[in-house]
Design a protein around this motif. Structure first.
Motif, PDB file in Angstrom:
ATOM      1  N   TYR A 174       0.861  -1.177   0.000  1.00 13.89           N
ATOM      2  CA  TYR A 174       0.000   0.000   0.000  1.00 13.89           C
ATOM      3  C   TYR A 174       0.905   1.238   0.000  1.00 13.89           C
ATOM      4  O   TYR A 174       1.608   1.492   0.981  1.00 13.89           O
ATOM      5  N   ALA A 175       0.874   1.996  -1.106  1.00 15.21           N
ATOM      6  CA  ALA A 175       1.847   3.079  -1.284  1.00 15.21           C
ATOM      7  C   ALA A 175       1.189   4.448  -1.420  1.00 15.21           C
ATOM      8  O   ALA A 175      -0.014   4.562  -1.620  1.00 15.21           O
ATOM      9  N   HIS A 176       2.016   5.509  -1.309  1.00 13.56           N
ATOM     10  CA  HIS A 176       1.641   6.921  -1.396  1.00 13.56           C
ATOM     11  C   HIS A 176       0.812   7.376  -0.186  1.00 13.56           C
ATOM     12  O   HIS A 176       0.060   8.346  -0.273  1.00 13.56           O
ATOM     13  N   LEU A 177       0.933   6.685   0.937  1.00 12.78           N
ATOM     14  CA  LEU A 177       0.127   7.014   2.110  1.00 12.78           C
ATOM     15  C   LEU A 177       0.557   8.353   2.726  1.00 12.78           C
ATOM     16  O   LEU A 177       1.747   8.692   2.731  1.00 12.78           O
ATOM     17  N   SER A 178      -0.403   9.083   3.268  1.00 10.80           N
ATOM     18  CA  SER A 178      -0.075  10.319   3.985  1.00 10.80           C
ATOM     19  C   SER A 178       0.280  10.009   5.435  1.00 10.80           C
ATOM     20  O   SER A 178       0.992  10.762   6.087  1.00 10.80           O
ATOM     21  N   LYS A 179      -0.218   8.871   5.910  1.00  9.67           N
ATOM     22  CA  LYS A 179       0.026   8.479   7.297  1.00  9.67           C
ATOM     23  C   LYS A 179      -0.095   6.975   7.426  1.00  9.67           C
ATOM     24  O   LYS A 179      -0.942   6.360   6.794  1.00  9.67           O
ATOM     25  N   THR A 180       0.769   6.373   8.251  1.00 10.13           N
ATOM     26  CA  THR A 180       0.670   4.942   8.523  1.00 10.13           C
ATOM     27  C   THR A 180       0.082   4.744   9.925  1.00 10.13           C
ATOM     28  O   THR A 180       0.389   5.505  10.845  1.00 10.13           O
ATOM     29  N   LEU A 181      -0.758   3.716  10.081  1.00  8.54           N
ATOM     30  CA  LEU A 181      -1.460   3.481  11.341  1.00  8.54           C
ATOM     31  C   LEU A 181      -1.050   2.185  12.019  1.00  8.54           C
ATOM     32  O   LEU A 181      -1.609   1.825  13.055  1.00  8.54           O
ATOM     33  N   VAL A 182      -0.086   1.474  11.448  1.00 13.49           N
ATOM     34  CA  VAL A 182       0.360   0.199  12.018  1.00 13.49           C
ATOM     35  C   VAL A 182       1.874   0.213  12.152  1.00 13.49           C
ATOM     36  O   VAL A 182       2.551   1.085  11.622  1.00 13.49           O
ATOM     37  N   LYS A 183       2.392  -0.778  12.853  1.00 13.36           N
ATOM     38  CA  LYS A 183       3.842  -0.920  12.991  1.00 13.36           C
ATOM     39  C   LYS A 183       4.236  -2.335  12.606  1.00 13.36           C
ATOM     40  O   LYS A 183       3.392  -3.235  12.512  1.00 13.36           O
ATOM     41  N   GLU A 184       5.525  -2.534  12.391  1.00 11.65           N
ATOM     42  CA  GLU A 184       6.023  -3.839  12.000  1.00 11.65           C
ATOM     43  C   GLU A 184       5.612  -4.915  13.003  1.00 11.65           C
ATOM     44  O   GLU A 184       5.570  -4.677  14.208  1.00 11.65           O
ATOM     45  N   ASN A 185       5.269  -6.088  12.458  1.00 11.13           N
ATOM     46  CA  ASN A 185       4.920  -7.292  13.214  1.00 11.13           C
ATOM     47  C   ASN A 185       3.514  -7.254  13.830  1.00 11.13           C
ATOM     48  O   ASN A 185       3.158  -8.164  14.576  1.00 11.13           O
ATOM     49  N   ASP A 186       2.730  -6.206  13.523  1.00  8.87           N
ATOM     50  CA  ASP A 186       1.328  -6.199  13.953  1.00  8.87           C
ATOM     51  C   ASP A 186       0.554  -7.265  13.179  1.00  8.87           C
ATOM     52  O   ASP A 186       0.700  -7.384  11.954  1.00  8.87           O
ATOM     53  N   GLU A 187      -0.272  -8.031  13.886  1.00 10.44           N
ATOM     54  CA  GLU A 187      -1.168  -8.974  13.229  1.00 10.44           C
ATOM     55  C   GLU A 187      -2.498  -8.268  12.977  1.00 10.44           C
ATOM     56  O   GLU A 187      -3.040  -7.624  13.877  1.00 10.44           O
ATOM     57  N   ILE A 188      -3.008  -8.392  11.758  1.00 13.37           N
ATOM     58  CA  ILE A 188      -4.216  -7.668  11.397  1.00 13.37           C
ATOM     59  C   ILE A 188      -5.207  -8.572  10.670  1.00 13.37           C
ATOM     60  O   ILE A 188      -4.834  -9.613  10.118  1.00 13.37           O
ATOM     61  N   LYS A 189      -6.460  -8.154  10.682  1.00 17.10           N
ATOM     62  CA  LYS A 189      -7.522  -8.842   9.969  1.00 17.10           C
ATOM     63  C   LYS A 189      -7.860  -8.057   8.716  1.00 17.10           C
ATOM     64  O   LYS A 189      -7.617  -6.857   8.628  1.00 17.10           O
ATOM     65  N   LYS A 190      -8.429  -8.738   7.734  1.00 19.40           N
ATOM     66  CA  LYS A 190      -8.818  -8.015   6.525  1.00 19.40           C
ATOM     67  C   LYS A 190      -9.870  -6.967   6.887  1.00 19.40           C
ATOM     68  O   LYS A 190     -10.753  -7.204   7.707  1.00 19.40           O
ATOM     69  N   GLY A 191      -9.736  -5.798   6.295  1.00 19.28           N
ATOM     70  CA  GLY A 191     -10.636  -4.696   6.606  1.00 19.28           C
ATOM     71  C   GLY A 191     -10.101  -3.759   7.665  1.00 19.28           C
ATOM     72  O   GLY A 191     -10.628  -2.658   7.845  1.00 19.28           O
ATOM     73  N   ASN A 192      -9.016  -4.168   8.363  1.00 18.94           N
ATOM     74  CA  ASN A 192      -8.409  -3.278   9.353  1.00 18.94           C
ATOM     75  C   ASN A 192      -7.703  -2.113   8.653  1.00 18.94           C
ATOM     76  O   ASN A 192      -7.028  -2.293   7.633  1.00 18.94           O
ATOM     77  N   ALA A 193      -7.839  -0.905   9.228  1.00 17.30           N
ATOM     78  CA  ALA A 193      -7.161   0.269   8.670  1.00 17.30           C
ATOM     79  C   ALA A 193      -5.666   0.161   8.921  1.00 17.30           C
ATOM     80  O   ALA A 193      -5.230  -0.142  10.039  1.00 17.30           O
ATOM     81  N   ILE A 194      -4.868   0.401   7.874  1.00 24.76           N
ATOM     82  CA  ILE A 194      -3.407   0.347   8.016  1.00 24.76           C
ATOM     83  C   ILE A 194      -2.756   1.699   7.706  1.00 24.76           C
ATOM     84  O   ILE A 194      -1.570   1.880   7.947  1.00 24.76           O
ATOM     85  N   GLY A 195      -3.547   2.637   7.173  1.00 22.36           N
ATOM     86  CA  GLY A 195      -2.999   3.953   6.872  1.00 22.36           C
ATOM     87  C   GLY A 195      -4.044   4.895   6.300  1.00 22.36           C
ATOM     88  O   GLY A 195      -5.227   4.560   6.209  1.00 22.36           O
ATOM     89  N   LYS A 196      -3.572   6.086   5.911  1.00 23.61           N
ATOM     90  CA  LYS A 196      -4.423   7.100   5.296  1.00 23.61           C
ATOM     91  C   LYS A 196      -3.878   7.404   3.898  1.00 23.61           C
ATOM     92  O   LYS A 196      -2.669   7.507   3.698  1.00 23.61           O
ATOM     93  N   GLY A 197      -4.779   7.584   2.942  1.00 24.37           N
ATOM     94  CA  GLY A 197      -4.377   7.864   1.577  1.00 24.37           C
ATOM     95  C   GLY A 197      -3.682   9.202   1.440  1.00 24.37           C
ATOM     96  O   GLY A 197      -3.906  10.126   2.226  1.00 24.37           O
TER      97      GLY A 197
END
Length: 321
Positions: A174-197
């Motif tokens: 996921y590229a060109h993000l204005s902001k990231t909302l996760v950190k390395e090694n976080d486990e996530i589910k589909k549909g979880n927010a990972i950043g802002k466009g």
């Protein structure tokens, strides 16, 4: 009478347990943790049988747990690197390779209607290794599948980037993000927010640049996923050929015709059907013919057993795949 009934119930349970074990061909069991119970009525008595899902390991080491969906733990953990965008840079991938999905649907990476503004393929003389999806700066960007965050950082033309590794070995970028909302090694589910466009990196206007990669090799995302309101995964099992992992075989301005290969036989039949004969005309060169048909010169040379410097003759027939 009560004692007889109790022994019958006990005997029935033992017989049922042995029949279930033999059917599964269980090699090894871990600590038993029931996840549910099955209600049975036997001779007027109510019996609750425990159901176990996550305590079985098969002889070929495939995990039977539906929650993980991991065929091979080693593949999922291989070259786990939080520093490099592509830890597979020194690996040569063989084609075709198989991908398996345990879901029938993916989550839309954007909260608005998905509009693909630029596709996987050759674009302005360079390979575009993903698809661009319209959004506004600040819109939520979500993971398309369950997985674990492998990389978060600023990467060249991608700008602020998040890479999620999924349980079948696939990675989504996921590229060109204005902001990231996760950190390395976080486990996530589909549909979880990972950043802002956003528009970071080499971006012309706000959009999400989405790539899907396997062992570092980009794959045309539209071969795997239907980017419509249905958000369907095209098949639970499919084979990826070199065509679907090579941008020069596609054009970013138009959608490629999708033909799914669910088996090796599908690939063989398709390739036979796709063979075409081209008759060389005045002014033709291998490079011109290759560009006209969206092929590489090396591909034409290999198919026709000719060399790069072969002089073509007018009227000569060559195979165009």
């Amino acid at each position: 009478m009560f004692l007889i009934k109790k022994r019958l119930v006990f005997g029935f349970l033992i017989l049922l347990s042995f029949s279930m074990i033999s059917a599964q061909e269980i090699i090894e069991t871990k600590e038993k943790v029931p996840v549910d119970h099955k209600k049975l009525i036997f001779q007027g008595d109510i019996i609750y049988l425990p159901i176990y899902l996550n305590n079985i390991v098969s002889s070929n080491n495939e995990l039977l747990s539906r929650d993980l969906g991991v065929k091979n733990k080693e593949e999922f953990n291989a070259k786990w690197d939080n520093q490099r965008f592509n830890p597979y840079w020194d690996e040569s991938l063989s084609f075709p390779f198989q991908l398996t999905f345990h879901d029938t649907n993916f989550s839309s990476p954007v909260t608005r209607k998905m509009v693909v503004t630029s596709r996987y393929g050759w674009r302005r003389g360079r390979p575009h290794q993903g698809i661009d999806i319209d959004l506004q700066t600040g819109d939520s960007v979500r993971s398309i599948l369950d997985g674990k965050v492998r990389y978060v950082g600023y990467h060249g033309g991608h700008g602020n980037t998040v890479i999620v590794r999924h349980y079948n070995g696939l990675e989504s970028v996921y590229a060109h993000l204005s902001k990231t909302l996760v950190k390395e090694n976080d486990e996530i589910k589909k549909g979880n927010a990972i950043g802002k466009g956003g528009v970071t990196g080499n971006a012309r206007g706000s959009h999400l640049h989405l790539e899907v990669r396997y062992h570092g090799k980009s794959i045309n995302p539209e071969y795997l996923f239907e980017f419509t309101t249905d958000t369907k995964i095209r098949s639970d099992v499919l084979f990826v050929t070199r065509k679907w992992a090579t941008p020069r075989f596609h054009r970013s301005t138009r959608k490629s015709k999708i033909v799914i290969h669910k088996s090796i036989d599908d690939i063989t039949v398709f390739e036979e059907q796709q063979k075409k004969i081209y008759t060389v005309k005045k002014g033709d060169t291998l490079h011109r013919i290759a560009n006209r048909h969206g092929l590489a010169v090396s591909e034409i040379c290999k198919t026709n057993s000719i060399k790069y410097n072969t002089v073509l003759k007018i009227g000569q027939q060559i195979i165009i795949n």
